[in-house]
Design an enzyme around this catalytic site. Structure first.
Site, PDB file in Angstrom:
ATOM      1  N   SER A 124       0.846  -1.185   0.000  1.00  0.00           N
ATOM      2  CA  SER A 124       0.000   0.000   0.000  1.00  0.00           C
ATOM      3  C   SER A 124       0.890   1.247   0.000  1.00  0.00           C
ATOM      4  O   SER A 124       1.681   1.437  -0.912  1.00  0.00           O
ATOM      5  CB  SER A 124      -0.955  -0.026   1.196  1.00  0.00           C
ATOM      6  OG  SER A 124      -1.945   0.959   1.091  1.00  0.00           O
TER       7      SER A 124
ATOM      8  N   HIS B 135      -8.041  -5.132  -0.680  1.00  0.00           N
ATOM      9  CA  HIS B 135      -6.754  -4.510  -0.391  1.00  0.00           C
ATOM     10  C   HIS B 135      -5.858  -5.418   0.443  1.00  0.00           C
ATOM     11  O   HIS B 135      -4.641  -5.260   0.442  1.00  0.00           O
ATOM     12  CB  HIS B 135      -6.978  -3.188   0.329  1.00  0.00           C
ATOM     13  CG  HIS B 135      -5.753  -2.335   0.420  1.00  0.00           C
ATOM     14  ND1 HIS B 135      -4.993  -1.998  -0.685  1.00  0.00           N
ATOM     15  CD2 HIS B 135      -5.145  -1.747   1.480  1.00  0.00           C
ATOM     16  CE1 HIS B 135      -3.968  -1.251  -0.304  1.00  0.00           C
ATOM     17  NE2 HIS B 135      -4.038  -1.082   0.995  1.00  0.00           N
TER      18      HIS B 135
END
Length: 694
Positions: free
Chosen positions: A554, A669
């Site tokens: 991320s 995610h």
């Protein structure tokens, strides 16, 4: 105490907003890869996956790492993580028999047992089979006190967007004709058992430019959503608006939260039939209400009531007195140079406060009295990381978790004012005999001392030839702290690798100032810190560039992307997970617009001037010699767009730079929706690292 805040942050870091093309973007030959489910894009993904997997699955370490990782992830000896609600401890559990997972509960007395007898509430595998849906658990928002009625969030395939359905934990069934929210980026809170406050996609014009709701409506049972009454309306340019409910023995409080930017907020308390704004700084953090006291922590100094309170201080004041205008706060925590505020939780008669002391955890009880607050430290088994696992303001019993790099995580229960007693512990998933943990400091480009942890394997010698994995994040005020790395330990440390955790600026290791030091135009400091740690490892002969790998996900994917494009000479391997990489378009993709308080706005020329200097996608050079990077992402990631990784790979391949790529078709995610996917992704990571760094 922070449960409401965690829930809200979970809401404001997701979005399904499509990218908007600007004139300059049409010059990008790889922009078609941003079409998540486009036929051409998915064919490209399939081709890249097949090419990379064919190589990485053949690495000798792949199969044993996969099998061991899956064994660890499915182990019934894992500690069941719980939340406390009244007499019940709730747990969500996945293993080889419950691939999607089960939601269950037990009393504390039952939970203490080595083999608790759990009461099953919801079986996600059975539900998915009946409904023919790829359901992934995303949590439950339950009406307190009682915890009988819950709004259960389920994701299709692991994305952040969810379907939310009303569930009865006593009947163990979804409520017939109960509250139901279709798939969207929704947030909600209970007003009472027949009323919700809802923030969702109400139709055209109801989402912010970041893709989140900014209208909150009161929705009564049995009424159509169209008739819901507007409670609050933010601005289309906000990040989001949300509501939450606090229920404790002193009363029930309903609040509304407006976020004009990621690290700024306005908070409103519902009094009678109106919302009253709480006059605290926009960058302060609301920490809850405890025994009718407002709790606030500060990101920047606050001058009020004839006194200046420092950044990172924790303040308390009677809520009624605050509303009447008093500002003589009790200071419950004041930071030191290397001591910062961690978490705040409430029991019935005291607060639980964790701190980071040079990135090592400490825990305190704070008890109010007629003569002020008393403070006593709770003894911990070592200098690792402590977290409040579960606490409730209905009692003085709480659970805490302790962990460090080489000690299996342990769970303790504390009752009343007594010291914690261990009730559960992970088994040793790898043999730590002969391993050591040390803490060092590197000197960054501007002279700042940057701490980092080094975990060395048995028989370690500083020869400069040790395969070494350096991990970092450096963003959003998130601290990187020691924890027991079960899968990494077996896949890396036990096989002779060195592990390093960097505490670079941008994180929260030393409070808000450590984070703010690397915001926007100062972002390069985080990358300088990371490079400084790498160079210090080499100077100490712990490793050398040929044997040094880096990993991040991320914002950490952006970190390692910037690191290898700026200093390709330093690294032999790069694992870049669910990354941001195209910083010219990041604010146009999914949740990107909500992060401009962190990185800046690339549509503003003055801000793009500094962003473009580190944007990995824009700093690739055909003449440079890069390590063979491993990028991996998820098709169903609706937080950080998979186009970032896809386009980076395509551009590198066009420059004849070899790369590895794997895109999971599920998982959101987190990159995986179940333990098999988690184990497989982990095995690819470490097989790649062993291939590149030996």
């Amino acid at each position: 105490m922070r449960a409401w805040r965690k829930g809200f942050l979970a809401v404001i870091i997701l979005s399904l907003t499509p990218g908007l093309l600007r004139a300059a973007d049409t010059e990008d030959p790889w922009i078609w890869l941003e079409e998540v489910d486009g036929e051409k894009a998915l064919a490209w993904v399939e081709e890249q996956n097949a090419r990379s997997v064919a190589v990485l699955e053949k690495v000798p370490q792949f199969e044993p790492i996969y099998k061991k990782s899956l064994e660890i992830l499915n182990s019934r000896a894992r500690i069941p993580r719980v939340s406390m609600h009244g007499k019940w401890l709730y747990n969500f559990w996945q293993d080889d028999k419950h691939v999607r997972g089960i939601w269950r509960r037990a009393t504390l007395d039952e939970y203490r047992k080595a083999e608790p007898s759990w009461e099953l509430i919801l079986d996600l595998d059975a539900l998915a089979e009946v409904e023919k849906e790829n359901w992934v658990w995303k949590g439950a928002n339950c009406l307190e006190p009682g915890h009988r009625l819950c709004m259960v969030s389920l994701s299709r395939g692991g994305g952040d967007a969810t379907v939310i359905r009303e569930f009865d934990t006593e009947k163990k069934a979804f409520v017939k004709d109960g509250f139901f929210l279709p798939e969207a980026k929704s947030g909600l809170s209970w007003r009472d058992e027949n009323t919700l406050w809802v923030a969702t996609d109400f139709g055209p014009g109801s989402l912010t430019t970041s893709g989140y709701p900014f209208h909150i409506k009161e929705w009564r049972r049995g009424e159509p959503m169209d008739s819901a009454r507007l409670i609050y309306q933010g601005q289309p340019t906000d990040v989001a608006a949300a509501s939450f409910r606090i229920a404790n023995p002193d009363g029930i409080y309903h609040l509304v939260y407006r976020a004009p930017a990621f690290f700024r907020s306005e908070l409103f308390l519902y009094l009678g039939d109106r919302l009253v704004k709480l006059a605290i700084p926009e960058d302060a953090q609301f920490q809850g209400i405890f025994q009718d006291r407002l709790l606030v922590s500060l990101r920047t100094p606050w001058e009020t009531g004839g006194r200046t309170y420092p950044a990172d201080a924790l303040l308390a004041l009677d809520l009624d007195d605050f509303l009447r205008g008093r500002r003589d706060f009790d200071v419950l925590f004041e930071p030191e140079e290397r001591v910062s505020l961690g978490s705040v939780s409430g029991a019935r008669d005291f607060l639980l406060l964790t701190t980071l002391d040079n990135v090592r955890g400490r825990l305190y009880r704070l008890t109010p009295g007629e003569d002020g607050w008393s403070r006593d430290e709770v003894r911990l088994p070592g200098l690792g990381t402590v977290g409040i696992e579960a606490a409730s303001e209905e009692s003085n019993t709480f659970l805490l978790d302790y962990t460090d790099f080489l000690t299996p995580s342990s769970l303790y229960v504390a009752e009343g004012g007594g010291q914690p007693q261990q009730i559960k512990s992970l088994p040793a998933f790898f043999d730590a005999t002969g391993m050591r943990t040390e803490q060092h400091e590197a000197t960054s480009a501007d002279g700042t001392k940057v701490p980092y942890f080094v975990v060395t394997p048995k028989g370690f010698k500083a020869t400069g030839k040790n395969p070494t994995l350096l991990y970092g994040y450096g963003g959003f005020e998130v601290p990187m702290t020691p924890s027991y790395p079960a899968t990494m330990g077996s896949a890396w440390l036990a096989r002779g690798g060195v592990y390093v955790l960097a505490n670079i600026r941008g994180g929260g290791e030393f409070g808000p100032r450590w984070h703010q030091a690397a915001l926007k135009e100062n972002r390069q400091r985080a990358y300088d810190d990371f490079v400084a740690v790498a160079e210090d490892l080499i100077a100490r002969k712990i490793t050398s560039p040929k044997h040094l790998g880096i990993m991040g996900g991320s914002n950490g994917g952006l970190l390692v992307g910037a690191a290898f494009t700026q200093r390709p000479d330093l690294f032999g391997a790069v694992v870049c997970q669910v990354p941001l990489l195209d910083m010219r378009r990041y604010n146009q993709l999914l949740a990107g617009a909500s992060w401009m308080a962190e990185y800046g706005n690339p549509d503003v020329p003055e801000e793009w001037a500094y962003i473009q200097k580190y944007s990995p996608y824009h700093n690739l050079k055909k003449e440079a010699s890069y390590p063979q990077v491993f990028f991996r992402t998820s098709t169903r990631d609706d937080r950080v767009h998979p186009g970032h990784a896809r386009k980076m790979v395509a551009r590198m391949l066009s420059m004849d730079k070899p790369v590895f790529y794997w895109e999971n078709t599920e998982g959101g995610h987190a990159g995986a929706a179940n333990n098999k996917q988690r184990a497989y992704g982990s095995a690819l990571d470490y097989a790649y690292l062993w291939k590149m760094l030996r």
